[in-house]
Write a protein that holds these residues in place. Structure first.
Motif, PDB file in Angstrom:
ATOM      1  N   LEU A 209       0.846  -1.198   0.000  1.00  0.00           N
ATOM      2  CA  LEU A 209       0.000   0.000   0.000  1.00  0.00           C
ATOM      3  C   LEU A 209       0.881   1.247   0.000  1.00  0.00           C
ATOM      4  N   GLY A 210       1.010   1.854  -1.165  1.00  0.00           N
ATOM      5  CA  GLY A 210       1.808   3.077  -1.293  1.00  0.00           C
ATOM      6  C   GLY A 210       1.032   4.056  -2.154  1.00  0.00           C
ATOM      7  N   ASN A 211       1.752   4.873  -2.887  1.00  0.00           N
ATOM      8  CA  ASN A 211       1.081   5.761  -3.834  1.00  0.00           C
ATOM      9  C   ASN A 211       0.303   4.940  -4.842  1.00  0.00           C
ATOM     10  N   GLY A 212       0.963   3.903  -5.337  1.00  0.00           N
ATOM     11  CA  GLY A 212       0.274   2.857  -6.079  1.00  0.00           C
ATOM     12  C   GLY A 212       0.128   1.695  -5.127  1.00  0.00           C
ATOM     13  N   SER A 213      -1.018   1.026  -5.156  1.00  0.00           N
ATOM     14  CA  SER A 213      -1.233  -0.081  -4.218  1.00  0.00           C
ATOM     15  C   SER A 213      -1.629  -1.338  -4.966  1.00  0.00           C
ATOM     16  N   SER A 281      -5.938  15.630  -1.282  1.00  0.00           N
ATOM     17  CA  SER A 281      -4.551  15.205  -1.483  1.00  0.00           C
ATOM     18  C   SER A 281      -4.524  13.719  -1.809  1.00  0.00           C
ATOM     19  N   SER A 282      -3.395  13.291  -2.377  1.00  0.00           N
ATOM     20  CA  SER A 282      -3.202  11.846  -2.579  1.00  0.00           C
ATOM     21  C   SER A 282      -2.464  11.252  -1.388  1.00  0.00           C
ATOM     22  N   ASP A 283      -2.001  12.123  -0.500  1.00  0.00           N
ATOM     23  CA  ASP A 283      -1.200  11.670   0.637  1.00  0.00           C
ATOM     24  C   ASP A 283      -2.117  11.345   1.817  1.00  0.00           C
ATOM     25  N   PHE A 284      -1.949  10.133   2.360  1.00  0.00           N
ATOM     26  CA  PHE A 284      -2.854   9.677   3.413  1.00  0.00           C
ATOM     27  C   PHE A 284      -2.713  10.479   4.710  1.00  0.00           C
ATOM     28  N   ARG A 285      -1.565  11.117   4.897  1.00  0.00           N
ATOM     29  CA  ARG A 285      -1.424  11.960   6.097  1.00  0.00           C
ATOM     30  C   ARG A 285      -2.328  13.172   5.990  1.00  0.00           C
ATOM     31  N   ASP A 286      -2.405  13.760   4.779  1.00  0.00           N
ATOM     32  CA  ASP A 286      -3.290  14.915   4.568  1.00  0.00           C
ATOM     33  C   ASP A 286      -4.758  14.505   4.683  1.00  0.00           C
ATOM     34  N   THR A 329       2.874  -3.662   3.728  1.00  0.00           N
ATOM     35  CA  THR A 329       4.144  -3.039   3.381  1.00  0.00           C
ATOM     36  C   THR A 329       3.938  -1.766   2.568  1.00  0.00           C
ATOM     37  N   ALA A 330       5.045  -1.050   2.310  1.00  0.00           N
ATOM     38  CA  ALA A 330       5.112   0.219   1.545  1.00  0.00           C
ATOM     39  C   ALA A 330       4.586   1.389   2.400  1.00  0.00           C
ATOM     40  N   GLY A 331       4.665   2.602   1.838  1.00  0.00           N
ATOM     41  CA  GLY A 331       4.423   3.843   2.595  1.00  0.00           C
ATOM     42  C   GLY A 331       3.228   3.786   3.534  1.00  0.00           C
ATOM     43  N   ILE A 332       2.082   3.387   3.027  1.00  0.00           N
ATOM     44  CA  ILE A 332       0.879   3.348   3.870  1.00  0.00           C
ATOM     45  C   ILE A 332       0.879   2.091   4.738  1.00  0.00           C
ATOM     46  N   GLY A 333       1.203   0.965   4.126  1.00  0.00           N
ATOM     47  CA  GLY A 333       1.183  -0.303   4.857  1.00  0.00           C
ATOM     48  C   GLY A 333       2.128  -0.319   6.044  1.00  0.00           C
ATOM     49  N   GLU A 334       3.265   0.369   5.911  1.00  0.00           N
ATOM     50  CA  GLU A 334       4.253   0.369   6.995  1.00  0.00           C
ATOM     51  C   GLU A 334       3.967   1.433   8.045  1.00  0.00           C
ATOM     52  N   ASN A 335       3.341   2.536   7.622  1.00  0.00           N
ATOM     53  CA  ASN A 335       3.255   3.696   8.515  1.00  0.00           C
ATOM     54  C   ASN A 335       1.881   4.013   9.087  1.00  0.00           C
ATOM     55  N   THR A 336       0.844   3.376   8.547  1.00  0.00           N
ATOM     56  CA  THR A 336      -0.499   3.850   8.899  1.00  0.00           C
ATOM     57  C   THR A 336      -1.274   2.760   9.637  1.00  0.00           C
ATOM     58  N   ASP A 337      -1.224   2.831  10.978  1.00  0.00           N
ATOM     59  CA  ASP A 337      -1.813   1.767  11.801  1.00  0.00           C
ATOM     60  C   ASP A 337      -3.321   1.640  11.625  1.00  0.00           C
ATOM     61  N   ASN A 362       3.128   1.343  15.383  1.00  0.00           N
ATOM     62  CA  ASN A 362       4.223   0.444  14.992  1.00  0.00           C
ATOM     63  C   ASN A 362       4.608   0.671  13.529  1.00  0.00           C
ATOM     64  N   ARG A 363       5.906   0.715  13.268  1.00  0.00           N
ATOM     65  CA  ARG A 363       6.386   0.903  11.893  1.00  0.00           C
ATOM     66  C   ARG A 363       7.447  -0.121  11.522  1.00  0.00           C
ATOM     67  N   SER A 364       7.765  -1.020  12.445  1.00  0.00           N
ATOM     68  CA  SER A 364       8.918  -1.890  12.179  1.00  0.00           C
ATOM     69  C   SER A 364       8.480  -3.313  11.862  1.00  0.00           C
TER      70      SER A 364
HETATM   71  P1  ADP Z   1       5.478   5.109  -3.902  1.00  0.00           P
HETATM   72  O1  ADP Z   1       6.788   4.401  -3.670  1.00  0.00           O
HETATM   73  O2  ADP Z   1       4.442   4.286  -4.609  1.00  0.00           O
HETATM   74  O3  ADP Z   1       5.591   6.511  -4.417  1.00  0.00           O
HETATM   75  P2  ADP Z   1       5.245   5.007  -0.997  1.00  0.00           P
HETATM   76  O4  ADP Z   1       5.350   3.553  -0.767  1.00  0.00           O
HETATM   77  O5  ADP Z   1       6.362   5.878  -0.601  1.00  0.00           O
HETATM   78  O6  ADP Z   1       4.794   5.308  -2.480  1.00  0.00           O
HETATM   79  O7  ADP Z   1       3.917   5.507  -0.252  1.00  0.00           O
HETATM   80  C1  ADP Z   1       3.474   6.817  -0.310  1.00  0.00           C
HETATM   81  C2  ADP Z   1       2.273   6.963   0.622  1.00  0.00           C
HETATM   82  O8  ADP Z   1       2.647   6.503   1.913  1.00  0.00           O
HETATM   83  C3  ADP Z   1       1.787   8.380   0.783  1.00  0.00           C
HETATM   84  O9  ADP Z   1       0.480   8.474   0.270  1.00  0.00           O
HETATM   85  C4  ADP Z   1       1.702   8.599   2.273  1.00  0.00           C
HETATM   86  O10 ADP Z   1       0.362   8.846   2.592  1.00  0.00           O
HETATM   87  C5  ADP Z   1       2.097   7.302   2.903  1.00  0.00           C
HETATM   88  N1  ADP Z   1       3.115   7.549   3.920  1.00  0.00           N
HETATM   89  C6  ADP Z   1       4.427   7.628   3.743  1.00  0.00           C
HETATM   90  N2  ADP Z   1       5.048   7.871   4.920  1.00  0.00           N
HETATM   91  C7  ADP Z   1       4.114   7.974   5.832  1.00  0.00           C
HETATM   92  C8  ADP Z   1       4.101   8.228   7.224  1.00  0.00           C
HETATM   93  N3  ADP Z   1       5.231   8.430   7.895  1.00  0.00           N
HETATM   94  N4  ADP Z   1       2.915   8.252   7.835  1.00  0.00           N
HETATM   95  C9  ADP Z   1       1.766   8.026   7.154  1.00  0.00           C
HETATM   96  N5  ADP Z   1       1.718   7.785   5.848  1.00  0.00           N
HETATM   97  C10 ADP Z   1       2.862   7.754   5.193  1.00  0.00           C
END
Ligand code: ADP
Length: 397
Positions: A209-213, A281-286, A329-337, A362-364
Motif C-alpha cells: 500500500l503506497g502511492n500505487g497499491s 490530497s493523494s497523501d494519506f497523512r493529509d 508493506t510500503a508507505g501506507i502499509g508500513e506507517n499507517t496503523d 508500529n512501523r517496524s
Molecule cells: P510510492 O513508492 O508508490 O511513491 P510510498 O510507498 O512511498 O509510495 O507511499 C506513499 C504513501 O505513503 C503516501 O500516500 C503517504 O500517505 C504514505 N506515507 C508515507 N510515509 C508515511 C508516514 N510516515 N505516515 C503516514 N503515511 C505515510
C-alpha cells in the motif's frame, strides 16, 4: 559483492550501490532533468552530500556522472569502477516472457522493446538505462533485468484472463500481468524467514500500500492472483488512480465529456483515486488530517480505501481456500496503523485478529496480530532496491 541498482525514468535515473554481503547501501542518489539541463544528487554515509548540475543531455552522460561520483576522491566510495560486479535494472514490463530476472542480452532487449506498448512510460526509459550502462561500464559487466511483472507470471489462466473475445486478447497480449512484483516477492519471502516458517507451506496475502497499491495472493510459494492488471491502474483505488471501476464508465465519459483516449487515461491515472475523491490530497497523512477536521469527502476516500482493502483480503483468502499470513508493506502499509486495523476489521470470522497494542504506532518489522489470532498479520518493510541487488547477485553467481 558490489551491485549497482538502477531505476530509470524518462528524464531521471535513480541509483543505489549495495554491498550485498551486508545489505549496506554504500551510496545512492538520483539524476533528474536528463535531456533538459541535469541535476545529480548523491549521498554516501560518512561523506558530504554532493550535488552536481553538470549538463545531462542523455542517460549515457547521466550514468557516466554517477560513475564519476562513485570513484571521486572526495565523496566517492570505490577506488575503481571495476569493483561494480553487476548492474540490476528495474524494468516495468517483461510481458509474459519472463517469470524471473534475467541477464540482459539481445533477446532480452527485444522483449523489453516488444513490451513498449504495454509499458509506454517506463519500458523505453528502462531500456535506455540498460544501454547507457552497457556503453559506459567496463565491457562484460553483467546487466540484469528485474521485471516488476515477473513474480506474477505463475498465475493460472483463470486468474489472468479477461473475458473479452479470445482472439482480441491474444492479438494484443491483453491479460492481467500485475506489478510491484519485486516487492511482493521480497516481503512474502521475508515474512516466511521472519516467522521461521517454510515459504512453500504458507498461504500469504501481501498488501503493498503506497502511492500505487496492489495485493497478491501467494499460495505455497507461487503468486496465484494479484490486483493490478494489464496496467498498474487496476485494483484498489490509489493516490491518484481510480482502480477497478465499471468498464462502461470509460466510453460513457468519453462520449459525455467529449474526451479522447489519452484524456480519459489521464483522468483515471492522475486525477482520480483518493485525490480525485477528496479534492484534498493523494497523501494519506493529509487525508487523515482533513477527515479529523470534518471533511466528509476525505472520510469517504479513507472509508473506500479500507473497505476495498478488506474485500481483497477476504477474496484472496477464498481464492487460496485459506490464509496463514497477511503482510502490510510500503508507505501506507508500513506507517499507517489505522488503515491496517480497518483493513482487517471484522475478519475475526476467518481467524484475523489485530492486537491494537502491537499495531498502534508500529512501523517496524513485527507481528501485529494477537497471540490467539489464527492468521498472523505482520508489517514487513519493503526494500525493492535491495531485492533487485540480491536477485542480481544470485544470477551473477
Ligand atoms: P510510492 O513508492 O508508490 O511513491 P510510498 O510507498 O512511498 O509510495 O507511499 C506513499 C504513501 O505513503 C503516501 O500516500 C503517504 O500517505 C504514505 N506515507 C508515507 N510515509 C508515511 C508516514 N510516515 N505516515 C503516514 N503515511 C505515510
Amino acid at each position: 559483492m558490489k551491485i549497482l541498482v538502477i531505476n530509470c525514468g524518462s528524464s531521471s535515473c535513480k541509483f543505489q550501490l549495495f554491498e550485498t554481503s551486508t545489505g549496506d547501501v554504500l551510496a545512492k542518489g538520483n539524476c533528474e532533468r536528463i535531456g533538459i539541463d541535469g541535476k545529480l544528487t548523491y549521498k554516501a554515509p560518512g561523506k558530504e552530500d554532493y550535488i552536481s548540475t553538470e549538463a545531462m543531455p542523455d542517460h549515457k552522460v547521466a550514468v557516466q556522472l554517477i560513475l564519476n561520483a562513485l570513484v571521486d576522491k572526495d565523496h566517492g566510495v570505490l577506488s575503481d569502477i571495476g569493483e561494480i560486479k553487476a548492474v540490476g535494472h528495474r524494468v516495468l514490463h517483461g510481458g509474459m516472457y519472463y517469470s524471473k530476472s534475467v541477464i540482459v542480452n539481445d533477446d532480452v532487449k527485444k522483449v523489453i522493446r516488444d513490451c513498449f506498448p504495454l509499458g509506454p512510460l517506463h519500458n523505453p526509459a528502462n531500456l535506455t538505462g540498460i544501454e547507457a550502462c552497457e556503453a559506459v561500464l567496463p565491457e562484460g559487466t553483467p546487466q540484469i533485468a528485474v521485471f516488476d511483472t515477473a513474480f506474477h507470471m505463475t498465475m493460472p489462466p483463470k486468474a489472468y484472463t479477461y473475458a473479452l473475445p479470445y482472439e482480441i486478447t491474444e492479438k494484443y497480449s491483453i491479460r492481467r500481468y500485475g506489478f510491484h512484483g519485486t516487492s511482493h516477492r521480497y516481503v512474502s519471502h521475508r515474512v516466511a524467514e521472519f516467522l521461521g516458517k517454510n515459504y512453500e507451506d504458507l498461504k500469504i496475502v501481501t498488501c503493498h500500500l503506497g502511492n500505487g497499491s496492489s495485493f497478491a495472493a501467494v499460495d505455497q510459494g507461487k503468486c496465484v492472483d494479484t490486483t493490478m492488471g494489464l496496467t498498474p491502474l487496476a485494483g484498489i483505488c490509489m493516490g491518484t488512480r481510480c482502480g477497478d471501476i465499471d468498464p462502461a464508465i470509460v466510453p460513457f465519459l468519453m462520449k459525455n465529456e467529449n474526451l479522447t483516449p489519452d484524456e480519459v487515461d489521464t483522468l483515471m491515472n492522475k486525477k482520480s483515486g483518493v485525490q480525485g475523491l477528496s479534492g484534498v490530497s493523494s497523501d494519506f497523512r493529509d487525508l487523515e488530517k482533513a477527515s479529523k477536521e470534518g471533511n466528509e469527502r476525505a472520510t469517504l476516500a479513507l472509508d473506500m480505501f479500507e473497505y476495498q482493502a478488506r474485500k481483497i483480503i477476504g477474496s484472496y483468502a477464498a481464492a487460496m481456500q485459506g490464509v496463514d499470513v497477511i503482510v502490510f508493506t510500503a508507505g501506507i502499509g508500513e506507517n499507517t496503523d489505522y488503515i491496517r486495523a480497518k483493513a482487517c476489521e471484522g475478519l475475526e470470522f476467518m481467524g484475523v485478529k489485530i492486537d491494537p497494542a502491537k499495531n498502534n504506532g508500529n512501523r517496524s518489522e513485527s507481528i501485529i496480530s494477537s497471540d490467539d489470532s489464527r492468521v498472523t498479520v505482520c508489517i514487513i518493510p519493503t526494500n525493492e532496491e535491495l531485492a533487485i541487488a540480491q536477485e542480481t547477485e544470485e544470477l551473477v553467481k
